[in-house]
Design a protein around this motif. Structure first.
Motif, PDB file in Angstrom:
ATOM      1  N   MET A 120      -4.858   6.454  -1.039  1.00  0.00           N
ATOM      2  CA  MET A 120      -3.818   5.438  -1.080  1.00  0.00           C
ATOM      3  C   MET A 120      -4.022   4.605  -2.350  1.00  0.00           C
ATOM      4  N   ILE A 131       0.845  -1.204   0.000  1.00  0.00           N
ATOM      5  CA  ILE A 131       0.000   0.000   0.000  1.00  0.00           C
ATOM      6  C   ILE A 131       0.879   1.251   0.000  1.00  0.00           C
ATOM      7  N   GLN A 132       0.594   2.146  -0.936  1.00  0.00           N
ATOM      8  CA  GLN A 132       1.375   3.367  -1.103  1.00  0.00           C
ATOM      9  C   GLN A 132       0.455   4.592  -0.989  1.00  0.00           C
ATOM     10  N   THR A 133       1.063   5.749  -0.732  1.00  0.00           N
ATOM     11  CA  THR A 133       0.255   6.971  -0.703  1.00  0.00           C
ATOM     12  C   THR A 133       0.151   7.551  -2.110  1.00  0.00           C
ATOM     13  N   TYR A 149      -2.890   0.455  -4.136  1.00  0.00           N
ATOM     14  CA  TYR A 149      -2.155  -0.822  -4.068  1.00  0.00           C
ATOM     15  C   TYR A 149      -1.138  -0.755  -5.199  1.00  0.00           C
ATOM     16  N   ARG A 165      -7.454   9.400   3.608  1.00  0.00           N
ATOM     17  CA  ARG A 165      -6.265   9.692   2.815  1.00  0.00           C
ATOM     18  C   ARG A 165      -6.262   8.823   1.565  1.00  0.00           C
TER      19      ARG A 165
END
Lengths: 439, 439
Positions: free
Chosen positions: B104, B74-76, B106, B102
């Motif tokens: 996010m 998981i990334q921002t 995958y 926020r």
């Protein structure tokens, strides 16, 4: 590995927002880097430890007869509606929709999915018992993630699921995992104590937490000293036989977390045998009977032809959390002190005078002899920097080579855990490191 | 492992929706189970293969000097806004919001995240070159996932990222990965051909696809026969030296996918040296210069003190896809024919008369001698069922034990790849299996 070419960055400053020792040291030693709140990338030093921890967990699961699979991270909401947990699970579940607007989620655990998988293949009582496990990343959207990998949002968990024909079988499966857990943590050099626990959202009526003792642990625990004195690895368990006596030893003596603590029972222990300590939960096992098989219509014909709902249990170990727990239990002011069994490198070779012919030659020989579990600090740095980084990264052994020793073919061998130092020959240095089996 | 206690379910029916051989066989052999569209759980047989494939990929990356890390799934969204790809990436990106709303996602790939990580630590030109890789699950929300693990949504990818001080260094990094890829696929018994490719959304101006040849491959490819004849594993590469001559051999001869095919260049090859075949893309490497370092402000002081934006490349292998490609390249009507290097078990011991004392005893001895890479079919099933399942699961060797042979201490040893059968002694059976290093 040569430090001059490696990606093993250390930090001199203590990160301001890291409240506990393991979080501070993992950031300073360059083991992990936070990429979002509660989400970490594992850099080479941390990744090596995580892999070693994972491998010990795997070996003990396999030895106990569990079989490894790998379930995906993304699940359908439909699966969780079958158990009734989709609506029951709170905001910690990371819910999402795919491009076709189907409701999905990032698995926080896998009871539903493994029940669906097993249901797809089990044809009769001959397909029981089975225990399936996987080691996979999970996501729990903690409202306030903290303490580094100890309470992250994306975390690595080993979760096993047992399927048995009846209650007696399920209890035997529970005992196998109970014993496998004791061995898993003991092999990492940890003192882990099983403690009777509430079952919570998983359900069921029998559950134990495994709590690792560490001075800087998160919670207070109380136990009988007999449990500390027991040598878990003394004898290999017979997983085909009856493990009741081993489990009874552990469950027959007092051990409780703060929440479950019973002052009266505690007071009944002779004073000299009472231990009050700090602990960290690293594993949790549950027996929950037919809760999921009943809800999800998992049935197989029994020996008499009548349909039976298998009895189940689930068994978790926080693999990434364990890395934090290992540091909480093994560190000092200067840094980490890795137990041999999980160390990222067995030894660091510290060249105190890079460019000195005798130093360079002896270091190269050590590096070659101890590869691949050896880190050679070949940087053009002061001795003090090399000492500090080696102490921080926590290699079980430091092989220190200075010009005077090198001229005489001598190595100063330092044991990180005890601080003990000895001047030894090249051959003895290599032999000492190898015999501990570190790295 | 005893099949009677294992979770190795096979299916007799061919699943209706599986259009290609690898998908059909993976479902029938019980390697994977679909849990949602394009998302699979790996059952023990499949998981063993995936791990072996992953380990070969890892060993060749390490040998080429790449260093393993693990970035989270998981990334921002913020990270992808820095490169401008958040808006550019289409609906294949699985976007989500956490409990604090926020944005996010995958990760479908990791150029942004690895650049951010490297930026966090690189202090000078002495921190270059570096190549960081990880083997992690990715998600691409394909509109119509199909072909099993060949085009799944959640898939395992090895992705490496190189950072160099200048163009010459970046080319050397590219060549190291080029050679490592050739070796990786060759070790799995595959013929993989690098083909010049368009760079697409990754960007950059130099790129090669690695295409594995298989009769049932997805696309048409054209190549010079010299490339087929070359023995990649003949000599170990010197990754510290200049690899230009090796790379030039491959890039100097014609090889093209259908899209890049040039009839004129093809026609210039002597007719006997032209090969037209079916292929499957399993790897893709890119040089893209400073695209991400410039966009994300990654700079280090060079030897003269002036700030330099590192030159980068990225290098992907579809690890879970490779399992499908391996089956496409190695199967027949009866099932899979695993190459030794990736086989889940080296051998299956088939007991044709369970309960016969001589058969049982010989099978137990074989199982013990060949453990842990041996599967013992000890089920109370007909010989025909055991033969069919062993052919389907594709073990490189079958050690077949019937009453007549067992009485004489003889084993019938069958080589799955060729169908060749031989009656041999216990000792010879064990020796033959061991010497192939299978399983």
């Amino acid at each position: 590995m040569r430090l001059s070419k490696a990606f093993l960055p250390t930090l001199k400053e203590t990160p301001a927002d890291a409240q506990i020792a393991s979080h501070r040291l993992m950031l300073r030693a360059g083991m992990v880097r936070q990429t979002s709140a509660g989400i970490y990338a594992w850099l080479p030093l941390g990744w090596r430890v995580l892999q070693r921890v994972e491998q010990i967990v795997r070996e003990e699961q396999d030895a106990a007869g569990a079989q490894e699979i790998l379930m995906p991270t993304i699940q359908t909401a439909d699966l969780w509606r079958q158990s009734g947990r989709y609506d029951a699970y709170g905001p910690e579940m990371l819910r999402l929709r795919d491009r076709h607007d189907r409701e999905m989620l990032y698995g926080p655990t896998n009871e539903e999915m493994v029940t669906e998988i097993f249901r797809g293949y089990a044809r009769s009582y001959r397909d029981l018992p089975r225990n399936l496990y996987h080691i996979q990343w999970k996501f729990r959207d903690e409202v306030r993630p903290r303490f580094g990998v100890m309470r992250g949002r994306e975390f690595l968990m080993k979760d096993a699921y047992s399927f048995d024909l009846d209650y007696a079988g399920a209890q035997a499966s529970y005992r196998r995992m109970f014993v496998a857990y004791l061995r898993t943590f003991a092999r990492m050099g940890l003192k882990a104590i099983p403690m009777r626990a509430a079952t919570g959202p998983i359900g069921g009526n029998l559950s134990h937490e495994f709590v690792v003792l560490a001075e800087t642990g998160e919670s207070q625990v109380f136990l009988h000293r007999d449990l500390l004195d027991f040598d878990v690895l003394r004898a290999a368990p017979d997983y085909e036989g009856d493990l009741s006596s081993v489990v009874d030893f552990w469950t027959g003596r007092y051990a409780a977390t703060d929440e479950e603590h019973d002052e009266a029972a505690w007071g009944a222990i002779p004073e000299g045998r009472r231990v009050s300590a700090r602990g960290i939960e690293v594993g949790h096992i549950f027996y929950f009977g037919t809760k999921y098989s009943a809800a999800m219509d998992l049935k197989v014909p029994g020996p008499d032809g009548a349909l039976v709902e298998p009895e189940m249990g689930s068994y978790g170990i926080g693999v990434s959390r364990l890395v934090g727990a290992l540091i909480e239990a093994n560190h000092d002011e200067a840094g980490i002190k890795w137990p041999d069994a999980v160390a990222p490198f067995a030894a660091a070779v510290l060249n105190l005078k890079q460019g000195d012919a005798a130093c360079d030659a002896l270091c190269e020989r050590l590096h070659a002899a101890l590869a691949p579990a050896c880190l050679y600090d070949d940087r053009a740095e002061r001795a003090g920097v090399k000492f500090a980084d080696a102490d921080l990264m926590g290699h079980p052994w430091q092989a220190i080579v200075g010009p005077r020793g090198a001229a005489a073919g001598k190595v100063e061998l330092k044991r990180r855990a005890t601080g003990e130092r000895q001047e030894v020959s090249f051959e003895d240095a290599v032999a000492r490191v190898r015999e501990t089996g570190a790295g």
